[in-house]
Design an enzyme around this catalytic site. Structure first.
Site, PDB file in Angstrom:
ATOM      1  N   ARG A 112       0.830  -1.230   0.000  1.00  0.00           N
ATOM      2  CA  ARG A 112       0.000   0.000   0.000  1.00  0.00           C
ATOM      3  C   ARG A 112       0.853   1.265   0.000  1.00  0.00           C
ATOM      4  NH1 ARG A 112      -3.220  -2.918   3.671  1.00  0.00           N
ATOM      5  NH2 ARG A 112      -4.992  -3.836   2.589  1.00  0.00           N
ATOM      6  N   LYS A 134       1.061  11.525 -10.734  1.00  0.00           N
ATOM      7  CA  LYS A 134       0.196  10.575 -11.444  1.00  0.00           C
ATOM      8  C   LYS A 134       1.054   9.398 -11.864  1.00  0.00           C
ATOM      9  CE  LYS A 134      -3.335  13.212 -13.850  1.00  0.00           C
ATOM     10  NZ  LYS A 134      -3.849  13.450 -15.198  1.00  0.00           N
ATOM     11  N   GLU A 176       5.201  19.134 -24.456  1.00  0.00           N
ATOM     12  CA  GLU A 176       4.640  19.405 -23.123  1.00  0.00           C
ATOM     13  C   GLU A 176       5.108  20.773 -22.615  1.00  0.00           C
ATOM     14  OE1 GLU A 176       2.354  17.617 -21.827  1.00  0.00           O
ATOM     15  OE2 GLU A 176       2.599  15.532 -22.460  1.00  0.00           O
ATOM     16  N   LYS A 218       3.703  23.097 -13.755  1.00  0.00           N
ATOM     17  CA  LYS A 218       3.092  21.836 -13.315  1.00  0.00           C
ATOM     18  C   LYS A 218       2.997  21.795 -11.795  1.00  0.00           C
ATOM     19  CE  LYS A 218       2.219  17.175 -14.115  1.00  0.00           C
ATOM     20  NZ  LYS A 218       2.426  15.958 -14.852  1.00  0.00           N
ATOM     21  N   GLU A 228      -6.958  16.225  -9.386  1.00  0.00           N
ATOM     22  CA  GLU A 228      -7.623  16.588 -10.636  1.00  0.00           C
ATOM     23  C   GLU A 228      -9.133  16.699 -10.512  1.00  0.00           C
ATOM     24  OE1 GLU A 228      -7.233  13.974 -14.195  1.00  0.00           O
ATOM     25  OE2 GLU A 228      -5.957  15.614 -14.816  1.00  0.00           O
ATOM     26  N   ARG A 232      -6.593  21.025 -12.279  1.00  0.00           N
ATOM     27  CA  ARG A 232      -5.494  20.261 -12.879  1.00  0.00           C
ATOM     28  C   ARG A 232      -5.794  19.843 -14.313  1.00  0.00           C
ATOM     29  NH1 ARG A 232      -1.732  15.542 -10.131  1.00  0.00           N
ATOM     30  NH2 ARG A 232      -0.668  15.019 -12.043  1.00  0.00           N
ATOM     31  N   ASN A 236      -4.179  18.891 -19.278  1.00  0.00           N
ATOM     32  CA  ASN A 236      -4.551  17.960 -20.345  1.00  0.00           C
ATOM     33  C   ASN A 236      -4.835  18.661 -21.667  1.00  0.00           C
ATOM     34  OD1 ASN A 236      -4.486  15.379 -18.974  1.00  0.00           O
ATOM     35  ND2 ASN A 236      -6.068  16.292 -17.693  1.00  0.00           N
ATOM     36  N   HIS A 239      -4.523  16.776 -24.886  1.00  0.00           N
ATOM     37  CA  HIS A 239      -4.393  15.353 -24.591  1.00  0.00           C
ATOM     38  C   HIS A 239      -5.613  14.510 -24.978  1.00  0.00           C
ATOM     39  CE1 HIS A 239      -0.819  16.614 -22.551  1.00  0.00           C
ATOM     40  NE2 HIS A 239      -0.555  15.419 -22.084  1.00  0.00           N
ATOM     41  N   HIS A 243      -4.358  11.378 -26.672  1.00  0.00           N
ATOM     42  CA  HIS A 243      -4.449   9.999 -26.170  1.00  0.00           C
ATOM     43  C   HIS A 243      -5.144   9.082 -27.167  1.00  0.00           C
ATOM     44  CE1 HIS A 243      -3.897  11.189 -21.657  1.00  0.00           C
ATOM     45  NE2 HIS A 243      -2.761  10.874 -22.227  1.00  0.00           N
ATOM     46  N   HIS A 255       4.274   9.945 -27.060  1.00  0.00           N
ATOM     47  CA  HIS A 255       3.225  10.682 -26.344  1.00  0.00           C
ATOM     48  C   HIS A 255       3.242  12.158 -26.749  1.00  0.00           C
ATOM     49  CE1 HIS A 255       0.614  11.835 -23.012  1.00  0.00           C
ATOM     50  NE2 HIS A 255       1.500  12.759 -22.688  1.00  0.00           N
TER      51      HIS A 255
HETATM   52  N1  NAD Z   1       2.384  10.712 -15.097  1.00  0.00           N
HETATM   53  C1  NAD Z   1       2.204  11.786 -15.825  1.00  0.00           C
HETATM   54  O1  NAD Z   1       1.735  12.826 -15.337  1.00  0.00           O
HETATM   55  C2  NAD Z   1       2.632  11.768 -17.261  1.00  0.00           C
HETATM   56  C3  NAD Z   1       2.741  12.966 -17.981  1.00  0.00           C
HETATM   57  C4  NAD Z   1       3.208  12.919 -19.288  1.00  0.00           C
HETATM   58  C5  NAD Z   1       3.539  11.717 -19.862  1.00  0.00           C
HETATM   59  N2  NAD Z   1       3.392  10.578 -19.133  1.00  0.00           N
HETATM   60  C6  NAD Z   1       3.761   9.285 -19.725  1.00  0.00           C
HETATM   61  O2  NAD Z   1       5.132   9.304 -20.036  1.00  0.00           O
HETATM   62  C7  NAD Z   1       5.368   8.475 -21.171  1.00  0.00           C
HETATM   63  C8  NAD Z   1       6.128   9.273 -22.201  1.00  0.00           C
HETATM   64  O3  NAD Z   1       7.355   9.626 -21.660  1.00  0.00           O
HETATM   65  P1  NAD Z   1       8.649   9.744 -22.586  1.00  0.00           P
HETATM   66  O4  NAD Z   1       8.356  10.653 -23.704  1.00  0.00           O
HETATM   67  O5  NAD Z   1       9.764  10.007 -21.670  1.00  0.00           O
HETATM   68  O6  NAD Z   1       8.739   8.314 -23.271  1.00  0.00           O
HETATM   69  P2  NAD Z   1       9.542   6.987 -22.923  1.00  0.00           P
HETATM   70  O7  NAD Z   1       9.628   6.764 -21.476  1.00  0.00           O
HETATM   71  O8  NAD Z   1       8.903   5.950 -23.761  1.00  0.00           O
HETATM   72  O9  NAD Z   1      11.011   7.308 -23.458  1.00  0.00           O
HETATM   73  C9  NAD Z   1      11.208   7.561 -24.820  1.00  0.00           C
HETATM   74  C10 NAD Z   1      12.473   6.856 -25.322  1.00  0.00           C
HETATM   75  O10 NAD Z   1      13.619   7.543 -24.839  1.00  0.00           O
HETATM   76  C11 NAD Z   1      14.556   6.600 -24.339  1.00  0.00           C
HETATM   77  N3  NAD Z   1      15.390   7.292 -23.371  1.00  0.00           N
HETATM   78  C12 NAD Z   1      15.086   7.620 -22.103  1.00  0.00           C
HETATM   79  N4  NAD Z   1      16.060   8.382 -21.587  1.00  0.00           N
HETATM   80  C13 NAD Z   1      17.013   8.521 -22.535  1.00  0.00           C
HETATM   81  C14 NAD Z   1      18.261   9.195 -22.596  1.00  0.00           C
HETATM   82  N5  NAD Z   1      18.703   9.930 -21.573  1.00  0.00           N
HETATM   83  N6  NAD Z   1      18.997   9.103 -23.716  1.00  0.00           N
HETATM   84  C15 NAD Z   1      18.535   8.378 -24.772  1.00  0.00           C
HETATM   85  N7  NAD Z   1      17.345   7.738 -24.783  1.00  0.00           N
HETATM   86  C16 NAD Z   1      16.594   7.809 -23.669  1.00  0.00           C
HETATM   87  C17 NAD Z   1      13.687   5.527 -23.786  1.00  0.00           C
HETATM   88  O11 NAD Z   1      14.406   4.338 -23.601  1.00  0.00           O
HETATM   89  C18 NAD Z   1      12.607   5.429 -24.850  1.00  0.00           C
HETATM   90  O12 NAD Z   1      13.031   4.638 -25.922  1.00  0.00           O
HETATM   91  C19 NAD Z   1       4.014   8.045 -21.667  1.00  0.00           C
HETATM   92  O13 NAD Z   1       3.737   6.750 -21.225  1.00  0.00           O
HETATM   93  C20 NAD Z   1       3.060   9.033 -21.018  1.00  0.00           C
HETATM   94  O14 NAD Z   1       1.769   8.507 -20.830  1.00  0.00           O
HETATM   95  C21 NAD Z   1       2.965  10.586 -17.865  1.00  0.00           C
END
Ligand code: NAD
Length: 351
Positions: A112, A134, A176, A218, A228, A232, A236, A239, A243, A255
């Site tokens: 938990r 999140k 973003e 943020k 949210e 908040r 989005n 988004h 999405h 994304h």
């Molecule tokens: N929780 C939230 O509030 C929130 C907000 C925005 C996005 N997200 C989520 O985040 C994800 C997208 O994040 P992202 O764009 O980082 O994608 P990702 O985590 O898929 O990373 C993108 C690529 O970059 C590579 N990578 C990571 N760090 C690197 C580095 N330093 N050098 C070279 N390559 C590197 C990864 O291995 C991957 O292939 C989605 O799943 C999205 O839903 C969550």
């Protein structure tokens, strides 16, 4: 180095421009075990972890969205179980948003809730995914449908990770960043409006300023409305269609790339609804395309995207809701837009 506070389910600092290996040290003290969760392709990048009395486990997960699956989530929980993780132990998430989302969700549900630290390694994770609490994984029915609100005890933003990030992923993170400019901090729009990707990437001071400003947006929004209920939702912006495209493309698009298309769509929709002026609408496409981000999608996919949007978390009982802006920095919500406005906004994406 500077810090931005987030006040949420727990209060914590996002420390910006820090060497993460130094920043992590205090969190390793008095722990029995530490799980570092990292994607397979980033495994070699965490070879020199600081020495600690705790037992360190490195758990590698599939890269990107493949790691945000129920199967991976279950596997990590099994690893924690087999290692006997207790409430005094720690999870450290090192990776992009996919890894921080998965790890945070694991941390929230094991016993938990055990403590976790986020070490975002992509621009998108630094400015968005790792900040705000999140966490979650994907369901076959949609993106991020399984999750929780559960903050880390710290976020360590080390800009040195960015040097190896692909242009594609850097640009995806900028989607973003510019979103934060459109909804709150219009100075971000000023900073980006006449620049291309290379000019941003090669300017460390500018990158640092953009990261700091975006995290500040943020942090402020999330601190006012962690779960949210209303405020908040502005985060989005772009988004809802974003999405839907992400799901439709089976995660072939990043994304941030989907958000980019979604931002142009949201601006078009506000324009079709008579809320947003032409100039501000056109600015969306101009800035995003200058940064090398996609701003269009194929026309024939509208019926599937329309159906995908109906199950978006932001829709309520089948009624579509969109975050929109009426001018830069001024947000509002469009509820139940007409089908003709929706289609017109989408068709403008395809031209
Ligand atoms: N929780 C939230 O509030 C929130 C907000 C925005 C996005 N997200 C989520 O985040 C994800 C997208 O994040 P992202 O764009 O980082 O994608 P990702 O985590 O898929 O990373 C993108 C690529 O970059 C590579 N990578 C990571 N760090 C690197 C580095 N330093 N050098 C070279 N390559 C590197 C990864 O291995 C991957 O292939 C989605 O799943 C999205 O839903 C969550």
């Amino acid at each position: 180095m500077n810090s931005i506070s987030v006040i949420a389910d727990r209060d914590y600092q996002v420390v910006i421009d820090i060497d993460w290996l130094r920043g992590i040290e205090p969190y390793l003290v008095n722990r029995g075990q530490i799980a570092v969760i990292v994607s397979e392709n980033m495994r070699d990048r965490i070879a020199n972890l600081p020495s600690t009395d705790a037992q360190i486990h490195i758990f590698t997960v599939p890269d990107s969205e493949a790691g945000k699956s129920f199967a991976t989530y279950q596997k990590v929980l099994d690893w924690l179980g087999a290692a006997g993780f207790t409430r005094n132990d720690l999870i450290v998430a090192v990776g992009g948003g996919a890894v921080t989302d998965l790890s945070g969700f694991v941390a929230s549900s094991w016993l938990r809730g055990i403590e976790w630290v986020a070490v975002p390694t992509t621009l998108a994770a630094m400015v968005d995914a790792a900040v705000g609490g999140k966490t979650g994984i994907n369901s076959e029915y949609g993106k991020n449908l399984i999750g929780s609100f559960y903050s880390p005890i710290s976020v360590l933003v080390d800009l040195s990770w960015l040097s190896t990030l692909s242009d594609r992923d850097f640009a995806a993170g900028l989607a973003e960043v510019i979103k934060c400019g459109f909804i709150v901090d219009t100075q971000i729009v000023e900073l980006l409006k006449d620049r291309n990707l290379l000019e941003v990437r090669s300017d460390r001071d500018l990158t640092l300023e953009l990261i700091t400003r975006s995290i500040a947006v943020k942090a402020k929004v999330v601190s006012g409305d962690f779960k949210e209920s209303f405020d908040r939702e502005i985060l989005n912006y772009g988004h809802t269609l974003g999405h839907a495209i992400e799901l439709h493309s089976k995660y072939a698009l990043r994304h941030g790339e989907c958000v980019s298309i979604g931002l142009v769509f949201a601006a078009n929709l506000a324009n079709e609804s008579g809320i947003l002026a032409d100039q501000a609408t056109d600015l969306h496409k101009k800035i995003l395309s200058n940064l090398g981000l996609p701003t269009s999608y194929e026309g024939r996919h509208w019926p599937e995207l329309r159906a995908n949007m109906a199950i978006d978390k932001k829709s309520r009982s089948g009624t579509l809701r969109f975050v929109a802006i009426s001018e830069l920095g001024r947000t509002l919500r469009i509820e139940a837009p007409s089908e003709s406005d929706l289609l017109a906004a989408y068709e403008r994406l395809c031209s």
